[in-house]
Design a protein around this motif. Structure first.
Motif, mmCIF file in Angstrom:
data_model
loop_
_atom_site.group_PDB
_atom_site.id
_atom_site.type_symbol
_atom_site.label_atom_id
_atom_site.label_comp_id
_atom_site.label_asym_id
_atom_site.label_seq_id
_atom_site.Cartn_x
_atom_site.Cartn_y
_atom_site.Cartn_z
ATOM 1 N N LYS A 23 0.754 -1.406 -0.028
ATOM 2 C CA LYS A 23 0.243 -0.435 0.012
ATOM 3 C C LYS A 23 1.200 1.316 0.041
ATOM 4 O O LYS A 23 1.181 1.789 0.784
ATOM 5 C CB LYS A 23 -0.749 0.245 0.940
ATOM 6 C CG LYS A 23 -1.807 1.104 1.474
ATOM 7 C CD LYS A 23 -2.878 1.200 2.381
ATOM 8 C CE LYS A 23 -4.028 -0.358 2.641
ATOM 9 N NZ LYS A 23 -4.634 0.482 3.722
ATOM 10 N N SER A 24 0.869 1.788 -0.875
ATOM 11 C CA SER A 24 2.465 2.888 -1.631
ATOM 12 C C SER A 24 1.668 3.806 -2.220
ATOM 13 O O SER A 24 0.796 3.240 -3.199
ATOM 14 C CB SER A 24 3.570 1.993 -1.964
ATOM 15 O OG SER A 24 3.826 1.750 -2.287
ATOM 16 N N SER A 25 2.690 4.609 -3.025
ATOM 17 C CA SER A 25 2.160 5.280 -4.698
ATOM 18 C C SER A 25 2.490 4.269 -5.548
ATOM 19 O O SER A 25 1.794 4.760 -6.634
ATOM 20 C CB SER A 25 3.695 6.378 -4.289
ATOM 21 O OG SER A 25 4.016 5.515 -4.657
ATOM 22 N N GLY A 26 3.159 3.177 -6.182
ATOM 23 C CA GLY A 26 3.247 2.446 -6.981
ATOM 24 C C GLY A 26 3.924 2.613 -7.930
ATOM 25 O O GLY A 26 4.514 3.045 -9.008
ATOM 26 N N ASP A 27 4.962 3.941 -7.748
ATOM 27 C CA ASP A 27 6.078 4.577 -8.142
ATOM 28 C C ASP A 27 7.233 3.395 -8.928
ATOM 29 O O ASP A 27 7.903 3.060 -7.727
ATOM 30 C CB ASP A 27 6.458 5.266 -7.008
ATOM 31 C CG ASP A 27 8.029 6.852 -8.250
ATOM 32 O OD1 ASP A 27 7.451 6.721 -9.009
ATOM 33 O OD2 ASP A 27 9.239 5.875 -7.872
ATOM 34 N N ARG A 28 7.420 3.969 -9.924
ATOM 35 C CA ARG A 28 8.413 2.918 -9.936
ATOM 36 C C ARG A 28 10.028 2.951 -9.482
ATOM 37 O O ARG A 28 10.442 1.379 -9.220
ATOM 38 C CB ARG A 28 8.544 2.383 -12.118
ATOM 39 C CG ARG A 28 9.535 1.546 -12.609
ATOM 40 C CD ARG A 28 8.808 0.154 -12.171
ATOM 41 N NE ARG A 28 9.627 -0.643 -12.740
ATOM 42 C CZ ARG A 28 9.404 -2.348 -13.613
ATOM 43 N NH1 ARG A 28 8.520 -2.470 -13.614
ATOM 44 N NH2 ARG A 28 10.072 -2.944 -13.806
ATOM 45 N N LYS B 277 -1.485 -4.532 -9.451
ATOM 46 C CA LYS B 277 -2.122 -3.848 -10.598
ATOM 47 C C LYS B 277 -3.337 -2.833 -9.968
ATOM 48 O O LYS B 277 -4.383 -3.924 -9.492
ATOM 49 C CB LYS B 277 -2.016 -4.989 -12.067
ATOM 50 C CG LYS B 277 -2.894 -4.184 -12.809
ATOM 51 C CD LYS B 277 -2.821 -5.767 -14.032
ATOM 52 C CE LYS B 277 -3.494 -4.901 -15.524
ATOM 53 N NZ LYS B 277 -3.303 -5.723 -16.664
ATOM 54 N N GLY B 278 -3.004 -1.994 -10.427
ATOM 55 C CA GLY B 278 -4.168 -0.983 -10.565
ATOM 56 C C GLY B 278 -4.003 -0.727 -8.499
ATOM 57 O O GLY B 278 -4.815 0.619 -8.171
ATOM 58 N N GLY B 279 -2.810 -0.794 -8.024
ATOM 59 C CA GLY B 279 -3.492 -0.112 -6.873
ATOM 60 C C GLY B 279 -2.000 0.576 -6.251
ATOM 61 O O GLY B 279 -1.450 1.024 -5.420
ATOM 62 N N GLU B 280 -2.411 1.911 -7.636
ATOM 63 C CA GLU B 280 -1.577 3.081 -6.995
ATOM 64 C C GLU B 280 -2.537 3.755 -6.499
ATOM 65 O O GLU B 280 -3.354 4.064 -6.441
ATOM 66 C CB GLU B 280 -1.425 3.813 -8.900
ATOM 67 C CG GLU B 280 -0.350 2.697 -9.583
ATOM 68 C CD GLU B 280 -1.159 1.930 -10.360
ATOM 69 O OE1 GLU B 280 -0.454 1.145 -11.132
ATOM 70 O OE2 GLU B 280 -2.328 1.540 -10.441
ATOM 71 N N GLN B 281 -1.184 4.246 -6.271
ATOM 72 C CA GLN B 281 -1.581 5.769 -5.265
ATOM 73 C C GLN B 281 -2.799 6.213 -4.297
ATOM 74 O O GLN B 281 -3.675 5.771 -3.700
ATOM 75 C CB GLN B 281 -2.716 6.738 -5.658
ATOM 76 C CG GLN B 281 -2.229 7.910 -6.991
ATOM 77 C CD GLN B 281 -0.860 8.498 -6.541
ATOM 78 O OE1 GLN B 281 -1.512 9.244 -5.484
ATOM 79 N NE2 GLN B 281 0.107 8.808 -6.741
ATOM 80 N N TYR B 282 -1.839 4.319 -3.550
ATOM 81 C CA TYR B 282 -3.154 3.674 -1.775
ATOM 82 C C TYR B 282 -3.812 3.292 -2.188
ATOM 83 O O TYR B 282 -5.092 2.837 -1.332
ATOM 84 C CB TYR B 282 -2.900 4.512 -1.135
ATOM 85 C CG TYR B 282 -1.255 5.645 -0.711
ATOM 86 C CD1 TYR B 282 -0.295 4.638 0.381
ATOM 87 C CD2 TYR B 282 -1.675 6.428 -1.192
ATOM 88 C CE1 TYR B 282 0.711 5.305 -0.391
ATOM 89 C CE2 TYR B 282 0.006 7.544 -1.156
ATOM 90 C CZ TYR B 282 0.810 7.007 -0.686
ATOM 91 O OH TYR B 282 2.313 7.068 -0.726
#
Length: 341
Positions: free
Chosen positions: A143-148, A165-170
């Motif tokens: 659970k985080s930003s999903g930054d590469r 997948k689709g879990g960006e921006q927490y």
């Protein structure tokens, strides 16, 4: 009996030894157990199960991550990742304290579960050298930003379970978080039981309060920078949706890729719904409840609003880990019911 009664709560920490499943066993119905023709001895099967079946595989936004053997030194960086590991009986050697709890970096629902306090790690910008010094064999960052760049840097230190997948921006709920972490730890069966038990609590709460079903709700906050409201796909909204509420359609109409939408004072009426639930972040609660524009909302005039003044309740609602949701259910469900009367 009300859900707020302590007698309905079960211990959140699971420490009794249980048999564990591999990811393949969790996903493949025909692979979950020995048949009558299985040539392996029962003692061999028990030994394998109790140790966890590895390698374990976890699907993430960045591809499938393989964990070759039982992790012994886990670093938990994502929001609520440490609490989820603790609920599974695993104590991280390092963790991020997203809500500045202090102490061991966990909420009151998970206090006392560490034998040794973990090393504290930064949140938005992890301290990579500090993480590497802990010599982890698994990093949790579900659970985080999903930054590469963040993911790639962490992966050079140890296998990293990043966002789904689709879990960006927490945007990952407690169920998916629990599923991914339990799989990575070789504890899929514990994870399944935690999810099932928590789902049962939501079901019981929704059944006890049928008046929630179909009611619109705004879940928002005010910071020193202004007002905001959370959108579908985030924990706070997922929590209330499981109780039967519908997220404010006016808020959803403005939703983008982020976990919330900014609400200007000129457009504050957008917050109005059957129930308005607001949390102060870094400000005094009175800056919400005493605000003239806020008090002009029809829901607020009718008394159909809640402004969190108890930090523990607010943070439990915000954390929404498999541990904190039980605490939040006990506290906020009666508040919702009272506010709707």
């Amino acid at each position: 009996m009300s859900l707020s009664s302590p007698s309905r709560r079960r211990p959140r920490r699971l420490v009794a030894p249980v048999l564990v499943l591999s990811l393949a066993g969790a996903l493949t119905a025909c692979g979950g157990g020995s048949s009558a023709d299985d040539s392996a001895s029962s003692s061999d099967a028990s030994a394998k199960a109790s140790a966890g079946a590895f390698p374990a595989e976890v699907a993430t936004k960045f591809g499938t991550v393989t964990v070759d053997e039982q992790p012994k030194r886990v670093v938990a960086l994502g929001w609520g990742d440490a609490e989820t590991a603790l609920a599974l009986g695993v104590q991280p050697v390092g963790q991020s304290d997203w809500l500045a709890f202090g102490g061991d970096g966990v909420g009151p629902w998970a206090e006392g579960e560490y034998d040794k306090s973990p090393q504290k790690i930064g949140t938005l910008e992890p301290e990579y050298e500090k993480i590497a010094a802990l010599k982890p064999d698994l990093i949790l960052d579900t659970k985080s930003s999903g930054d590469r760049t963040r993911y790639d840097t962490l992966s050079k230190i140890a296998p990293t379970i990043g966002v789904p997948k689709g879990g960006e921006q927490y945007k990952i709920g407690w169920k998916k978080q629990t599923e991914m972490i339990s799989q990575a730890l070789g504890l899929a069966d514990k994870g399944e039981k935690l999810i099932a038990d928590t789902e049962a609590e939501f079901t019981a709460a929704a059944k006890e309060h049928p008046e929630f079903k179909g009611k619109t709700i705004t879940v928002g906050s005010r910071t020193s920078n202004g007002w905001g409201a959370y959108v579908r796909g985030t924990d706070r909204v997922g929590f209330v949706e499981q109780l039967g509420f519908e997220n404010n359609p006016k808020v959803e109409a403005e939703a983008g890729e982020g976990f919330s939408v900014t609400v200007s004072e000129e457009n504050l009426q957008m917050l109005d719904a059957d129930l308005v639930v607001m949390a102060p972040i870094g400000i005094d609660a009175a800056r919400i409840s005493g605000d003239a524009l806020y008090k002009s909302l029809p829901a607020v005039k009718a008394g159909h609003d809640i402004v969190f003044t108890d930090k523990n309740i607010s943070t439990a609602f915000a954390t929404n880990s498999v541990q904190s949701v039980g605490y939040a259910l006990d506290k906020v469900v009666p508040m919702f019911a009272d506010a709707l009367k």
